[in-house]
Structure formats: C-alpha cells, structure tokens
Write an enzyme that holds these catalytic residues in place. Structure first.
Site, PDB file in Angstrom:
ATOM      1  CD  GLU A 132      -4.954 -15.130  -2.334  1.00  0.00           C
ATOM      2  OE1 GLU A 132      -5.033 -14.437  -1.298  1.00  0.00           O
ATOM      3  OE2 GLU A 132      -4.737 -16.341  -2.335  1.00  0.00           O
ATOM      4  CE1 TYR A 178       0.990  -5.903  -6.688  1.00  0.00           C
ATOM      5  CE2 TYR A 178      -1.298  -6.525  -6.941  1.00  0.00           C
ATOM      6  CZ  TYR A 178      -0.282  -6.028  -6.172  1.00  0.00           C
ATOM      7  OH  TYR A 178      -0.527  -5.647  -4.877  1.00  0.00           O
ATOM      8  CB  ALA A 186      -0.922   0.006   1.222  1.00  0.00           C
ATOM      9  CG  ASN A 235      -6.835  -2.792  -6.293  1.00  0.00           C
ATOM     10  OD1 ASN A 235      -6.546  -1.757  -6.896  1.00  0.00           O
ATOM     11  ND2 ASN A 235      -6.320  -3.107  -5.123  1.00  0.00           N
TER      12      ASN A 235
HETATM   13  C1  COA Z   1      -1.824  -0.237  -5.835  1.00  0.00           C
HETATM   14  C2  COA Z   1      -0.927   0.849  -5.244  1.00  0.00           C
HETATM   15  C3  COA Z   1      -0.002   0.230  -4.202  1.00  0.00           C
HETATM   16  C4  COA Z   1      -0.078   1.469  -6.378  1.00  0.00           C
HETATM   17  O1  COA Z   1       0.859   2.367  -5.789  1.00  0.00           O
HETATM   18  P1  COA Z   1       1.340   3.696  -6.531  1.00  0.00           P
HETATM   19  O2  COA Z   1       2.532   4.198  -5.820  1.00  0.00           O
HETATM   20  O3  COA Z   1       0.203   4.642  -6.673  1.00  0.00           O
HETATM   21  O4  COA Z   1       1.728   3.135  -7.991  1.00  0.00           O
HETATM   22  P2  COA Z   1       2.884   3.669  -8.964  1.00  0.00           P
HETATM   23  O5  COA Z   1       2.817   5.163  -9.032  1.00  0.00           O
HETATM   24  O6  COA Z   1       4.171   3.063  -8.570  1.00  0.00           O
HETATM   25  O7  COA Z   1       2.401   3.073 -10.359  1.00  0.00           O
HETATM   26  C5  COA Z   1       3.096   2.017 -11.005  1.00  0.00           C
HETATM   27  C6  COA Z   1       2.198   1.431 -12.068  1.00  0.00           C
HETATM   28  O8  COA Z   1       1.014   0.901 -11.466  1.00  0.00           O
HETATM   29  C7  COA Z   1      -0.125   1.143 -12.328  1.00  0.00           C
HETATM   30  N1  COA Z   1      -1.046   2.033 -11.645  1.00  0.00           N
HETATM   31  C8  COA Z   1      -0.887   2.588 -10.413  1.00  0.00           C
HETATM   32  N2  COA Z   1      -1.989   3.297 -10.071  1.00  0.00           N
HETATM   33  C9  COA Z   1      -2.836   3.196 -11.109  1.00  0.00           C
HETATM   34  C10 COA Z   1      -4.159   3.698 -11.340  1.00  0.00           C
HETATM   35  N3  COA Z   1      -4.789   4.460 -10.423  1.00  0.00           N
HETATM   36  N4  COA Z   1      -4.785   3.364 -12.492  1.00  0.00           N
HETATM   37  C11 COA Z   1      -4.152   2.595 -13.412  1.00  0.00           C
HETATM   38  N5  COA Z   1      -2.899   2.088 -13.259  1.00  0.00           N
HETATM   39  C12 COA Z   1      -2.261   2.383 -12.100  1.00  0.00           C
HETATM   40  C13 COA Z   1       0.425   1.762 -13.576  1.00  0.00           C
HETATM   41  O9  COA Z   1       0.762   0.706 -14.459  1.00  0.00           O
HETATM   42  C14 COA Z   1       1.684   2.436 -13.073  1.00  0.00           C
HETATM   43  O10 COA Z   1       2.656   2.585 -14.074  1.00  0.00           O
HETATM   44  P3  COA Z   1       2.686   3.961 -14.947  1.00  0.00           P
HETATM   45  O11 COA Z   1       2.895   5.060 -13.969  1.00  0.00           O
HETATM   46  O12 COA Z   1       3.832   3.746 -15.889  1.00  0.00           O
HETATM   47  O13 COA Z   1       1.329   4.057 -15.604  1.00  0.00           O
HETATM   48  C15 COA Z   1      -1.780   1.994  -4.624  1.00  0.00           C
HETATM   49  O14 COA Z   1      -2.776   2.385  -5.551  1.00  0.00           O
HETATM   50  C16 COA Z   1      -2.466   1.617  -3.310  1.00  0.00           C
HETATM   51  O15 COA Z   1      -1.882   1.713  -2.244  1.00  0.00           O
HETATM   52  N6  COA Z   1      -3.747   1.187  -3.385  1.00  0.00           N
HETATM   53  C17 COA Z   1      -4.489   0.853  -2.164  1.00  0.00           C
HETATM   54  C18 COA Z   1      -4.010  -0.427  -1.527  1.00  0.00           C
HETATM   55  C19 COA Z   1      -4.067  -1.570  -2.515  1.00  0.00           C
HETATM   56  O16 COA Z   1      -5.023  -1.723  -3.263  1.00  0.00           O
HETATM   57  N7  COA Z   1      -3.028  -2.417  -2.483  1.00  0.00           N
HETATM   58  C20 COA Z   1      -2.932  -3.601  -3.309  1.00  0.00           C
HETATM   59  C21 COA Z   1      -3.563  -4.753  -2.611  1.00  0.00           C
HETATM   60  S1  COA Z   1      -3.417  -6.258  -3.551  1.00  0.00           S
END
Ligand code: COA
Length: 156
Positions: A106, A118, A73, A111
């Site tokens: 998983e 991933y 997260a 999401n």
């Molecule tokens: C999923 C999560 C960890 C991503 O973290 P983040 O720091 O925002 O992601 P990044 O900036 O490193 O993004 C890396 C890649 O992820 C994808 N991505 C991240 N957020 C995205 C969004 N809102 N929509 C689409 N793609 C997304 C893209 O492929 C992105 O690559 P790009 O920037 O070249 O397009 C974050 O959204 C989060 O904490 N979500 C809530 C908790 C959660 O759902 N955790 C996963 C549980 S399985």
C-alpha cells in the site's frame, strides 16, 4: 553507489533506522515496530549499508504465498541514487527464493516517488482505499506484482 550492501536487520541498526525514519516518513514507525522485525517469524527485513552507514531499509512479511511489503525507505541524503530500487530488487529476489508467488503493498496516493519506483519494478495499481491513512486521511493505492516466479528486475 559501489559500496552498497544489504544485511538482515540487527540491534545496532535500530538507532540509525529511527533517525532516518523520523525524517522521511510523515507517520514514522515506532521503535517497537522495528524491533519486532528483529525476530519476526514470517518476515524478512533488510538494511542497506553504504559508506559504512545505514542508508536505507525495507522488508516484507510472507503471508501464505504473498510477499507483503511492510516499509521501504532511503535516507534523504542518499535518495535518487538507485538505492531504493536495488533494495526492492533484493527484497523481491529473496521473496521469490522463499517461494512467494506475488507481492503487494500500500502506498499513499500522493507519494509519486514511491509509486514510480513500484511501477518501474512491475507493480500495478489495482485498488484505492479511501481515507486509509489516519494522520491525514490520504487515500492508499494498493499495488500488486503478479507472477513473481517469472519476474525480471528492470534493466537499469
Ligand atoms: C521511495 C524511495 C524509497 C525511493 O528511493 P530512492 O533510492 O530515492 O529511489 P531510486 O533512486 O532507486 O529510484 C528508482 C526509481 O524510482 C522512481 N523515483 C524515485 N524517486 C523519484 C522521485 N523523487 N520522483 C519521481 N520518480 C522517482 C524513478 O522511477 C526511479 O527510476 P529512475 O532513476 O530511472 O527515474 C524514497 O524516495 C524514500 O525513502 N521516500 C520516503 C519513504 C517512502 O515514501 N517510502 C515508501 C513508502 S510506501
């Protein structure tokens, strides 16, 4: 995000982690679950620190030679700045360095952000568990990243 660094989870991180967790996760982990990671014998759990504060966290458990991602997260205010990707790269690198051959996780079918992250890292969706999440009966997508010893992080 030049100041970003990663540290193993420590007692001081628990409170800020819980604050983030309550906001970003629809079914937040309990304090006890995070505390369990402080001393987990087969676990690696990292905290991402930027601008002097906790901005993300994630970990994996080593199950034989498989790295099972337990949670990942990033704090809402710091999302979409590459932290989640850098955190996952750090986790996968450490998993590989610990001799893990592959990784699995998983994720909720809805999401999209996490699934895209991933997939970008090389995970492939390989199964669907119907109604897996108890809070809203959402399906889980099971993803695998094979051949971790030869895995290369994405270029950008
Ligand atoms: C999923 C999560 C960890 C991503 O973290 P983040 O720091 O925002 O992601 P990044 O900036 O490193 O993004 C890396 C890649 O992820 C994808 N991505 C991240 N957020 C995205 C969004 N809102 N929509 C689409 N793609 C997304 C893209 O492929 C992105 O690559 P790009 O920037 O070249 O397009 C974050 O959204 C989060 O904490 N979500 C809530 C908790 C959660 O759902 N955790 C996963 C549980 S399985």
């Amino acid at each position: 995000m030049n100041t970003l660094r990663f540290e193993p989870i420590a007692e001081d991180h628990i409170a800020p982690i819980l604050e983030i967790e309550r906001v970003v996760n629809t079914a937040p982990w309990s304090e006890r679950s995070f505390r369990n990671e402080l001393t987990h014998p087969y676990g690696v759990f990292l905290v991402a620190i930027a601008e002097g504060k906790v901005v993300g966290y994630g970990g994996f458990w080593m199950v034989i030679d498989e790295a099972h991602i337990t949670t990942v997260a990033v704090s809402q205010a710091y999302q979409r700045r590459g932290i989640g990707q850098r955190l996952m790269i750090e986790l996968l690198t450490r998993a590989r360095d610990n001799g893990m051959q592959c990784s699995t996780l998983e994720v909720r079918a809805g999401n999209v952000a996490a699934i895209k992250l991933y997939e970008k890292l090389g995970y492939i969706a390989s199964a669907r568990r119907k109604g897996y999440y108890p809070d809203n009966r959402e399906d889980a997508v099971v993803m695998w990243l094979h051949d971790l010893p030869h895995w290369e992080p994405p270029a950008k």
